[in-house]
Enzyme design. Structure first.
Site, PDB file in Angstrom:
ATOM      1  N   HIS A 122       0.944  -1.297  -0.181  1.00 22.44           N
ATOM      2  CA  HIS A 122      -0.038   0.043  -0.067  1.00 22.44           C
ATOM      3  C   HIS A 122       1.409   1.297  -0.238  1.00 22.44           C
ATOM      4  O   HIS A 122       1.995   0.442   0.654  1.00 22.44           O
ATOM      5  CB  HIS A 122      -0.810   0.164   1.439  1.00 22.44           C
ATOM      6  CG  HIS A 122      -1.919   1.418   0.911  1.00 22.44           C
ATOM      7  ND1 HIS A 122      -1.635   2.122   2.078  1.00 22.44           N
ATOM      8  CD2 HIS A 122      -3.602   1.324   0.820  1.00 22.44           C
ATOM      9  CE1 HIS A 122      -2.244   3.050   1.863  1.00 22.44           C
ATOM     10  NE2 HIS A 122      -3.446   2.416   1.356  1.00 22.44           N
TER      11      HIS A 122
ATOM     12  N   LYS B 267      -6.082  -4.290   0.237  1.00 23.74           N
ATOM     13  CA  LYS B 267      -5.846  -3.865   1.712  1.00 23.74           C
ATOM     14  C   LYS B 267      -7.663  -4.485   2.115  1.00 23.74           C
ATOM     15  O   LYS B 267      -7.958  -5.085   0.910  1.00 23.74           O
ATOM     16  CB  LYS B 267      -7.450  -2.434   1.140  1.00 23.74           C
ATOM     17  CG  LYS B 267      -6.101  -1.241   0.981  1.00 23.74           C
ATOM     18  CD  LYS B 267      -6.782   0.474   1.072  1.00 23.74           C
ATOM     19  CE  LYS B 267      -6.824   0.732   2.469  1.00 23.74           C
ATOM     20  NZ  LYS B 267      -7.955   2.448   1.761  1.00 23.74           N
TER      21      LYS B 267
ATOM     22  N   LYS C 299      11.170   6.695  13.401  1.00 28.74           N
ATOM     23  CA  LYS C 299      11.718   7.891  14.466  1.00 28.74           C
ATOM     24  C   LYS C 299      12.588   6.858  15.644  1.00 28.74           C
ATOM     25  O   LYS C 299      11.899   5.473  15.379  1.00 28.74           O
ATOM     26  CB  LYS C 299      10.403   7.765  15.313  1.00 28.74           C
ATOM     27  CG  LYS C 299       9.369   9.391  14.534  1.00 28.74           C
ATOM     28  CD  LYS C 299       7.859   9.341  14.658  1.00 28.74           C
ATOM     29  CE  LYS C 299       7.109  10.258  14.560  1.00 28.74           C
ATOM     30  NZ  LYS C 299       6.083  10.322  15.345  1.00 28.74           N
TER      31      LYS C 299
ATOM     32  N   ASP D 176       0.636   4.095   1.741  1.00 30.21           N
ATOM     33  CA  ASP D 176       1.506   4.424   2.618  1.00 30.21           C
ATOM     34  C   ASP D 176       2.203   3.951   3.534  1.00 30.21           C
ATOM     35  O   ASP D 176       3.258   4.383   4.254  1.00 30.21           O
ATOM     36  CB  ASP D 176       0.754   4.889   3.550  1.00 30.21           C
ATOM     37  CG  ASP D 176      -0.312   6.241   2.606  1.00 30.21           C
ATOM     38  OD1 ASP D 176       0.049   6.888   2.633  1.00 30.21           O
ATOM     39  OD2 ASP D 176      -2.209   6.426   3.344  1.00 30.21           O
ATOM     40  N   LYS D 177       1.878   2.206   3.212  1.00 29.21           N
ATOM     41  CA  LYS D 177       2.720   1.487   3.840  1.00 29.21           C
ATOM     42  C   LYS D 177       4.728   1.209   3.666  1.00 29.21           C
ATOM     43  O   LYS D 177       5.523   0.738   3.735  1.00 29.21           O
ATOM     44  CB  LYS D 177       2.468  -0.015   3.990  1.00 29.21           C
ATOM     45  CG  LYS D 177       1.006  -0.265   5.446  1.00 29.21           C
ATOM     46  CD  LYS D 177       2.313  -0.472   6.205  1.00 29.21           C
ATOM     47  CE  LYS D 177       1.543  -0.088   7.727  1.00 29.21           C
ATOM     48  NZ  LYS D 177       2.687   0.970   8.735  1.00 29.21           N
TER      49      LYS D 177
ATOM     50  N   LYS E 157      -1.353   5.979   8.394  1.00 27.10           N
ATOM     51  CA  LYS E 157      -1.988   4.271   9.000  1.00 27.10           C
ATOM     52  C   LYS E 157      -1.748   3.951  10.057  1.00 27.10           C
ATOM     53  O   LYS E 157      -1.813   3.230  10.479  1.00 27.10           O
ATOM     54  CB  LYS E 157      -1.641   3.332   7.911  1.00 27.10           C
ATOM     55  CG  LYS E 157      -1.549   3.438   6.748  1.00 27.10           C
ATOM     56  CD  LYS E 157      -3.695   3.256   6.248  1.00 27.10           C
ATOM     57  CE  LYS E 157      -4.443   3.469   4.592  1.00 27.10           C
ATOM     58  NZ  LYS E 157      -3.972   5.096   4.659  1.00 27.10           N
TER      59      LYS E 157
ATOM     60  N   GLU F 245      10.732  11.470   7.209  1.00 27.74           N
ATOM     61  CA  GLU F 245       9.381  11.045   6.458  1.00 27.74           C
ATOM     62  C   GLU F 245       9.765  10.988   5.231  1.00 27.74           C
ATOM     63  O   GLU F 245      10.898  10.796   4.374  1.00 27.74           O
ATOM     64  CB  GLU F 245       7.785  12.548   6.594  1.00 27.74           C
ATOM     65  CG  GLU F 245       8.155  13.384   7.665  1.00 27.74           C
ATOM     66  CD  GLU F 245       7.382  12.859   8.871  1.00 27.74           C
ATOM     67  OE1 GLU F 245       6.626  10.748   8.468  1.00 27.74           O
ATOM     68  OE2 GLU F 245       7.576  12.039  10.296  1.00 27.74           O
TER      69      GLU F 245
ATOM     70  N   ALA G 125      -0.640   9.020  -3.808  1.00 24.72           N
ATOM     71  CA  ALA G 125       0.174   8.889  -2.840  1.00 24.72           C
ATOM     72  C   ALA G 125      -0.020   8.463  -1.933  1.00 24.72           C
ATOM     73  O   ALA G 125      -0.031   8.356  -1.203  1.00 24.72           O
ATOM     74  CB  ALA G 125       0.521  10.451  -3.409  1.00 24.72           C
TER      75      ALA G 125
END
Length: 302
Positions: free
Chosen positions: A13, A165, A264, A15-16, A244, A41, A238
């Protein structure tokens, strides 16, 4: 008695993909210096990845090393498509040194312990609905996509693409899950595969993951509801790191402080405190002190 729904997303995905790249960069820095500071990021779109953030390391980590780390993560996920390819995608590195003002509050010095990298609230949660002490809807939504990913990587389902998904709605009676009312799975697939063919590829993975007798009615089993999912990943939509956060935690079954985990280092309490709170909540439930447990902590920067 009620119905509760949670969703999950696959490693491919958009975002993943970004979460994965950001965490690969954390691993790179911590591998060279365990005291590294990392807040990176990632943005991904059609054949383009941008890395941005702040870092500090006692060893030199070059932009070329960051680029290669990003490419390796994309390759491991399995993207070799015209619109998003680990080798051909442009990678822009916009990473600079950590703010001295933040470092002053975080670093241990003299009688001062290491401080939290930011203010914020974090939650940990556990319950008895599954052996993993996770809420059942997110647990089974994750399980379906894990099964599909294993089949894709092993070669058992070569027609499937990395982007997918899932969404699982469970019926609760007297506060306990007893069966699925609906299941939604959207998965990227090869050109020429029709919706019914994809449905039958997906079906055994859902049946194997859900407990026996929990499968939803056939009319509530939705696979690729748009009918076609060939264009996917960052080429289709995008992606951004940290978008998520409910998938990463409890599927909406417990509160969330709003902070993301990926990209992080452990001084960022959005990550480390949420992990610690989950660990404690699991122990409370595992010791049979409660059927469910929510723990909240809050920090001031430094």
């Amino acid at each position: 008695n009620y119905v509760f729904t949670s969703e999950s997303v696959s490693e491919g995905h958009p975002d993943k993909v970004c979460d994965r790249i950001s965490d690969a960069i954390v691993d790179l820095f911590l591998g060279h210096d365990p005291q590294s500071r990392v807040a990176v990021e990632t943005l991904a779109t059609t054949n383009h990845v941008t890395l941005a953030g702040e870092v500090r390391c006692r060893e030199t980590i070059t932009p070329e090393m960051l680029e290669q780390t990003a490419r390796a993560a994309i390759k491991d996920i399995g993207y070799e498509q015209d619109g998003f390819h680990w080798k051909n995608a442009r990678v822009d590195v916009l990473v600079h040194s950590q703010s001295a003002d933040i470092a002053m509050g975080v670093d241990a010095a003299g009688n001062k312990d290491e401080g939290a990298g930011d203010q914020g609230i974090m939650f940990g949660y556990a319950c008895r609905e599954t052996a993993a002490l996770m809420p059942a809807p997110i647990f089974y939504a994750h399980g379906i996509l894990k099964s599909l990913a294993e089949a894709r990587h092993s070669g058992a389902a070569p027609q499937l693409g990395p982007d997918a998904k899932s969404q699982v709605s469970l019926r609760y009676e007297n506060g306990r899950p007893v069966g699925a009312t609906s299941v939604v799975v959207s998965t990227q697939h090869a050109e020429g595969l029709d919706q019914e063919a994809v449905r039958e590829i997906v079906r055994p993975h859902v049946l194997n993951v859900l407990p026996a007798g929990w499968m939803c009615p056939e009319s509530e089993f939705y696979v690729n509801p748009t009918g076609r999912f060939v264009i996917g990943g960052p080429d289709g939509d995008a992606g951004l790191t940290g978008r998520k956060i409910i998938v990463d935690t409890y599927g909406g079954a417990a509160p969330h402080g709003g902070g993301a985990f990926s990209g992080k280092d452990p001084t960022k309490v959005d990550r480390s405190a949420a992990y610690a709170a989950r660990y404690l909540a699991k122990n409370v439930v595992g010791a049979e002190l409660a059927d469910r447990c929510t723990i909240q902590v809050a920090y001031a920067i430094g």
